[in-house]
Each structure stands twice: as structure tokens, then as C-alpha cells.
Design a protein around this motif. Structure first.
Motif, PDB file in Angstrom:
ATOM      1  N   GLN A  17       0.850  -1.185   0.000  1.00 20.25           N
ATOM      2  CA  GLN A  17       0.000   0.000   0.000  1.00 20.25           C
ATOM      3  C   GLN A  17       0.892   1.243   0.000  1.00 20.25           C
ATOM      4  OE1 GLN A  17      -2.308  -0.739   3.545  1.00 20.25           O
ATOM      5  NE2 GLN A  17      -3.865  -1.868   2.426  1.00 20.25           N
ATOM      6  N   LYS A  18       0.414   2.297  -0.610  1.00 10.97           N
ATOM      7  CA  LYS A  18       1.197   3.538  -0.680  1.00 10.97           C
ATOM      8  C   LYS A  18       1.035   4.288   0.640  1.00 10.97           C
ATOM      9  CE  LYS A  18       2.096   7.660  -3.471  1.00 10.97           C
ATOM     10  NZ  LYS A  18       3.477   7.626  -3.043  1.00 10.97           N
ATOM     11  N   VAL A  19       2.124   4.397   1.374  1.00 11.61           N
ATOM     12  CA  VAL A  19       2.090   4.950   2.729  1.00 11.61           C
ATOM     13  C   VAL A  19       2.860   6.269   2.776  1.00 11.61           C
ATOM     14  CG1 VAL A  19       2.753   4.544   5.131  1.00 11.61           C
ATOM     15  CG2 VAL A  19       1.945   2.637   3.721  1.00 11.61           C
ATOM     16  N   GLU A  20       2.259   7.257   3.443  1.00 12.72           N
ATOM     17  CA  GLU A  20       2.945   8.520   3.731  1.00 12.72           C
ATOM     18  C   GLU A  20       2.890   8.755   5.237  1.00 12.72           C
ATOM     19  OE1 GLU A  20       4.643  10.491   1.860  1.00 12.72           O
ATOM     20  OE2 GLU A  20       4.126   9.756  -0.147  1.00 12.72           O
ATOM     21  N   ILE A  21       4.020   9.195   5.812  1.00 13.39           N
ATOM     22  CA  ILE A  21       4.102   9.394   7.253  1.00 13.39           C
ATOM     23  C   ILE A  21       4.512  10.838   7.530  1.00 13.39           C
ATOM     24  CG2 ILE A  21       5.144   8.615   9.415  1.00 13.39           C
ATOM     25  CD1 ILE A  21       5.713   6.405   6.491  1.00 13.39           C
ATOM     26  N   PHE A  22       3.854  11.439   8.521  1.00 18.57           N
ATOM     27  CA  PHE A  22       4.126  12.834   8.863  1.00 18.57           C
ATOM     28  C   PHE A  22       4.371  12.982  10.362  1.00 18.57           C
ATOM     29  CE2 PHE A  22       1.429  12.708   5.127  1.00 18.57           C
ATOM     30  CZ  PHE A  22       2.112  13.538   4.245  1.00 18.57           C
ATOM     31  N   LYS A  23       5.179  13.964  10.706  1.00 17.81           N
ATOM     32  CA  LYS A  23       5.430  14.314  12.100  1.00 17.81           C
ATOM     33  C   LYS A  23       5.497  15.835  12.201  1.00 17.81           C
ATOM     34  CE  LYS A  23       9.698  14.080  13.690  1.00 17.81           C
ATOM     35  NZ  LYS A  23      11.019  13.547  14.122  1.00 17.81           N
ATOM     36  N   PRO A  24       5.245  16.417  13.381  1.00 17.52           N
ATOM     37  CA  PRO A  24       5.357  17.867  13.535  1.00 17.52           C
ATOM     38  C   PRO A  24       6.815  18.313  13.458  1.00 17.52           C
ATOM     39  CG  PRO A  24       4.871  16.835  15.630  1.00 17.52           C
ATOM     40  CD  PRO A  24       4.794  15.749  14.608  1.00 17.52           C
ATOM     41  N   LYS A  25       7.033  19.394  12.777  1.00 19.22           N
ATOM     42  CA  LYS A  25       8.396  19.891  12.573  1.00 19.22           C
ATOM     43  C   LYS A  25       9.086  20.210  13.884  1.00 19.22           C
ATOM     44  CE  LYS A  25      10.424  22.330   8.713  1.00 19.22           C
ATOM     45  NZ  LYS A  25      10.151  23.251   7.578  1.00 19.22           N
ATOM     46  N   VAL A  26       8.296  20.564  14.903  1.00 19.67           N
ATOM     47  CA  VAL A  26       8.849  20.966  16.186  1.00 19.67           C
ATOM     48  C   VAL A  26       9.501  19.805  16.934  1.00 19.67           C
ATOM     49  CG1 VAL A  26       6.706  20.569  17.481  1.00 19.67           C
ATOM     50  CG2 VAL A  26       8.339  22.265  18.299  1.00 19.67           C
ATOM     51  N   ASP A  27       9.122  18.563  16.605  1.00 22.75           N
ATOM     52  CA  ASP A  27       9.619  17.401  17.351  1.00 22.75           C
ATOM     53  C   ASP A  27      10.904  16.874  16.729  1.00 22.75           C
ATOM     54  OD1 ASP A  27       9.958  15.293  19.047  1.00 22.75           O
ATOM     55  OD2 ASP A  27       8.389  14.056  18.152  1.00 22.75           O
TER      56      ASP A  27
ATOM     57  N   THR B  92       7.836  12.781   6.837  1.00 20.36           N
ATOM     58  CA  THR B  92       7.946  14.154   6.334  1.00 20.36           C
ATOM     59  C   THR B  92       7.546  15.104   7.457  1.00 20.36           C
ATOM     60  OG1 THR B  92       7.363  13.451   4.091  1.00 20.36           O
ATOM     61  CG2 THR B  92       7.129  15.803   4.610  1.00 20.36           C
ATOM     62  N   PRO B  93       8.468  15.917   7.960  1.00 15.64           N
ATOM     63  CA  PRO B  93       8.111  16.906   8.991  1.00 15.64           C
ATOM     64  C   PRO B  93       7.301  18.042   8.358  1.00 15.64           C
ATOM     65  CG  PRO B  93      10.486  16.460   8.947  1.00 15.64           C
ATOM     66  CD  PRO B  93       9.914  15.913   7.691  1.00 15.64           C
ATOM     67  N   ILE B  94       6.210  18.441   8.997  1.00 18.91           N
ATOM     68  CA  ILE B  94       5.397  19.555   8.505  1.00 18.91           C
ATOM     69  C   ILE B  94       5.080  20.498   9.658  1.00 18.91           C
ATOM     70  CG2 ILE B  94       4.399  18.340   6.526  1.00 18.91           C
ATOM     71  CD1 ILE B  94       1.904  17.813   8.200  1.00 18.91           C
ATOM     72  N   ASP B  95       4.843  21.767   9.326  1.00 17.69           N
ATOM     73  CA  ASP B  95       4.582  22.760  10.359  1.00 17.69           C
ATOM     74  C   ASP B  95       3.111  23.096  10.516  1.00 17.69           C
ATOM     75  OD1 ASP B  95       4.173  24.153   8.031  1.00 17.69           O
ATOM     76  OD2 ASP B  95       5.858  25.532   8.300  1.00 17.69           O
ATOM     77  N   HIS B  96       2.251  22.570   9.622  1.00 19.79           N
ATOM     78  CA  HIS B  96       0.810  22.807   9.745  1.00 19.79           C
ATOM     79  C   HIS B  96       0.062  21.643   9.107  1.00 19.79           C
ATOM     80  CE1 HIS B  96      -3.149  24.721   9.409  1.00 19.79           C
ATOM     81  NE2 HIS B  96      -2.722  25.523  10.380  1.00 19.79           N
ATOM     82  N   SER B  97      -1.054  21.270   9.714  1.00 17.93           N
ATOM     83  CA  SER B  97      -1.797  20.095   9.252  1.00 17.93           C
ATOM     84  C   SER B  97      -2.392  20.266   7.851  1.00 17.93           C
ATOM     85  CB  SER B  97      -2.907  19.748  10.242  1.00 17.93           C
ATOM     86  OG  SER B  97      -3.839  20.804  10.331  1.00 17.93           O
TER      87      SER B  97
ATOM     88  N   PHE C 233       0.966  17.844  19.133  1.00 11.41           N
ATOM     89  CA  PHE C 233       1.734  19.047  18.834  1.00 11.41           C
ATOM     90  C   PHE C 233       1.213  19.810  17.616  1.00 11.41           C
ATOM     91  CE2 PHE C 233       5.590  16.791  20.848  1.00 11.41           C
ATOM     92  CZ  PHE C 233       5.265  17.281  22.099  1.00 11.41           C
ATOM     93  N   PHE C 234       0.256  19.222  16.910  1.00  9.66           N
ATOM     94  CA  PHE C 234      -0.275  19.877  15.719  1.00  9.66           C
ATOM     95  C   PHE C 234      -1.325  20.923  16.085  1.00  9.66           C
ATOM     96  CE2 PHE C 234       1.520  16.297  13.305  1.00  9.66           C
ATOM     97  CZ  PHE C 234       2.043  16.986  12.217  1.00  9.66           C
ATOM     98  N   ASP C 235      -1.723  21.704  15.081  1.00  3.14           N
ATOM     99  CA  ASP C 235      -2.727  22.749  15.239  1.00  3.14           C
ATOM    100  C   ASP C 235      -4.121  22.146  15.375  1.00  3.14           C
ATOM    101  OD1 ASP C 235      -3.879  22.766  12.181  1.00  3.14           O
ATOM    102  OD2 ASP C 235      -1.722  22.408  12.244  1.00  3.14           O
ATOM    103  N   GLU C 236      -5.085  22.983  15.728  1.00  5.46           N
ATOM    104  CA  GLU C 236      -6.455  22.536  15.983  1.00  5.46           C
ATOM    105  C   GLU C 236      -7.201  22.116  14.712  1.00  5.46           C
ATOM    106  OE1 GLU C 236      -7.705  22.036  18.957  1.00  5.46           O
ATOM    107  OE2 GLU C 236      -5.894  22.801  19.944  1.00  5.46           O
ATOM    108  N   GLU C 237      -6.619  22.386  13.545  1.00  2.47           N
ATOM    109  CA  GLU C 237      -7.250  21.999  12.281  1.00  2.47           C
ATOM    110  C   GLU C 237      -6.988  20.532  11.925  1.00  2.47           C
ATOM    111  OE1 GLU C 237      -9.241  24.094  10.267  1.00  2.47           O
ATOM    112  OE2 GLU C 237      -9.157  25.154  12.183  1.00  2.47           O
ATOM    113  N   LEU C 238      -6.122  19.864  12.668  1.00  2.89           N
ATOM    114  CA  LEU C 238      -5.750  18.486  12.326  1.00  2.89           C
ATOM    115  C   LEU C 238      -6.951  17.549  12.203  1.00  2.89           C
ATOM    116  CD1 LEU C 238      -3.558  16.356  11.810  1.00  2.89           C
ATOM    117  CD2 LEU C 238      -3.396  16.041  14.285  1.00  2.89           C
ATOM    118  N   PRO C 239      -7.913  17.538  13.143  1.00  4.35           N
ATOM    119  CA  PRO C 239      -9.051  16.618  13.004  1.00  4.35           C
ATOM    120  C   PRO C 239      -9.834  16.820  11.702  1.00  4.35           C
ATOM    121  CG  PRO C 239      -8.958  17.488  15.224  1.00  4.35           C
ATOM    122  CD  PRO C 239      -7.962  18.273  14.430  1.00  4.35           C
TER     123      PRO C 239
END
Length: 201
Positions: free
Chosen positions: A42-52, A71-76, A96-102
Motif C-alpha cells: 500500500q502507498k504509505v505517507e508518514i508525517f510528524k510535527p516539525k517541532v519534534d 515528512t516533517p510539517i509545520d501545519h496540518s 503538537f499539531f494545530d487545531e485543524e488536524l481533526p
């Protein structure tokens, strides 16, 4: 009901949340699920908050030193742009992500993706942490994992902060935090208050 073109004929997506205290194996379980998805081609992408950046700036790393590239990102909002062709999307340290993540996780699920999210459900004060409460509310599947209390050996549900620091987000490992059961967590907080009061007087 009218559906946008990218929804037509797509399989149903869903959201899985892995939550618990520090040292409970959240990231370990996330990595296990993502690696199994990769084995299934399966094609998988993984993300983490840039701050961590505690273990690595790019890798998602568990306390047992298992890891998977991310892939570190700074906003969801960047989840939508960077995972367009994915089948499975993994997100670590969701608290650690912003409130828009859900909302963005729900957008991914509506596109037919399996979204696996790992994060602390409570902060060091025992309060719901960041976007985690809303994620738990909208998830189809929830797994609560437990650590072992470092004081009494019972199941641990709380992240006890060993240092005096009022900021909600303080990155650290065993030098800063301990996993504790409800009783030992409460006892530690009472002792901290007593110590603080003595210093003031």
C-alpha cells in the motif's frame, strides 16, 4: 446526494487513533501498523510535527529505537497536498499539531484513505492535549495503550513532569517525564505543591 468527482467509486476511508501516556508504546504501534501496510504494497505517507526533533529531524523513532522515515510539517493543512496519492497516512505526535488536524484527517478519510494517528491524550497536568480530544471523537477506531508506572508497577495513564516548568509543550524524555498511574501521579503533584509552598515561605 451529489459527490465530488474524487469521491466517486472510492472505498471508504477511516481514522484510527492510538493514544496514551508517554512511554506507552504509541509510536511503536504506529510504526508496526505502517510497516504492515508497506508489506501489503500500500502507498504509505508518514508525517510528524516539525517541532519534534528529539530523536531525529526526519525519522519517526520509538523509545525502543524502531524508526520509519517521515515528512516533517509545520501545519496540518499540508497533509492534503503531500498525501494526495496515498492509501495509508500515518501521523505521529498529533498533540503538537494545530487545531485543524481533526478536520484535515476527516478530509483524508473522505478521500478513501486509512488515517492512523498517534499522540498523547493528556498533557502533564492531566488535561486533554491539543487536537487529540476532537480526533478521538471522530475516529472509527481507538486504541489506548498503557505504560508501566515507574513508582508502583501498575498500569500508567499519566505523563508526570519531573522538572518545574509551566509551559504545556516541553520536549523531553526520561530526564523530564515519567509514566505514572493515577495515584502516583496525584501524589507527585501534591508533593510538588508542598515543595513549592515551602520555597515561597
Amino acid at each position: 446526494m451529489f459527490l465530488e468527482p474524487h469521491f466517486r467509486g472510492q472505498r471508504s476511508g477511516w481514522i484510527e487513533v492510538i493514544c496514551g501516556s508517554m512511554f506507552s508504546g504509541k509510536t511503536e504501534e504506529l510504526i508496526r501498523r505502517l510497516k504492515r501496510a508497506k508489506i501489503a504494497n500500500q502507498k504509505v505517507e508518514i508525517f510528524k510535527p516539525k517541532v519534534d526533533t528529539r530523536y531525529d529531524e526526519i525519522k519517526v523513532v520509538s523509545h525502543d529505537s524502531n524508526f520509519i522515515l517521515s515528512t516533517p510539517i509545520d501545519h496540518s493543512s499540508k497533509l492534503l497536498k503531500l498525501s494526495d496519492e496515498s492509501t495509508v497516512v500515518g501521523i505521529d505526535e498529533a498533540q503538537f499539531f494545530d487545531e485543524e488536524l481533526p478536520r484535515h484527517c476527516q478530509d483524508l478519510a473522505l478521500r478513501g484513505m486509512r488515517v492512523i494517528v498517534a499522540g498523547l491524550d493528556m498533557d502533564y497536568k492531566g488535561r486533554p492535549f491539543g487536537p487529540m480530544p476532537d480526533l478521538l471523537a471522530v475516529a472509527e477506531y481507538i486504541t489506548k495503550v498503557h505504560a508501566i508506572c515507574q513508582h508502583c508497577g501498575n498500569l500508567a495513564t499519566h505523563s508526570y513532569r519531573r522538572v518545574v516548568e509551566d509551559k504545556t509543550v516541553v520536549l523531553g524524555e526520561q530526564d523530564v517525564y515519567e509514566a505514572r498511574c493515577r495515584s502516583c501521579y496525584q501524589m507527585g503533584n501534591i508533593l510538588n505543591l508542598q515543595t513549592t509552598d515551602k520555597k515561597k515561605n
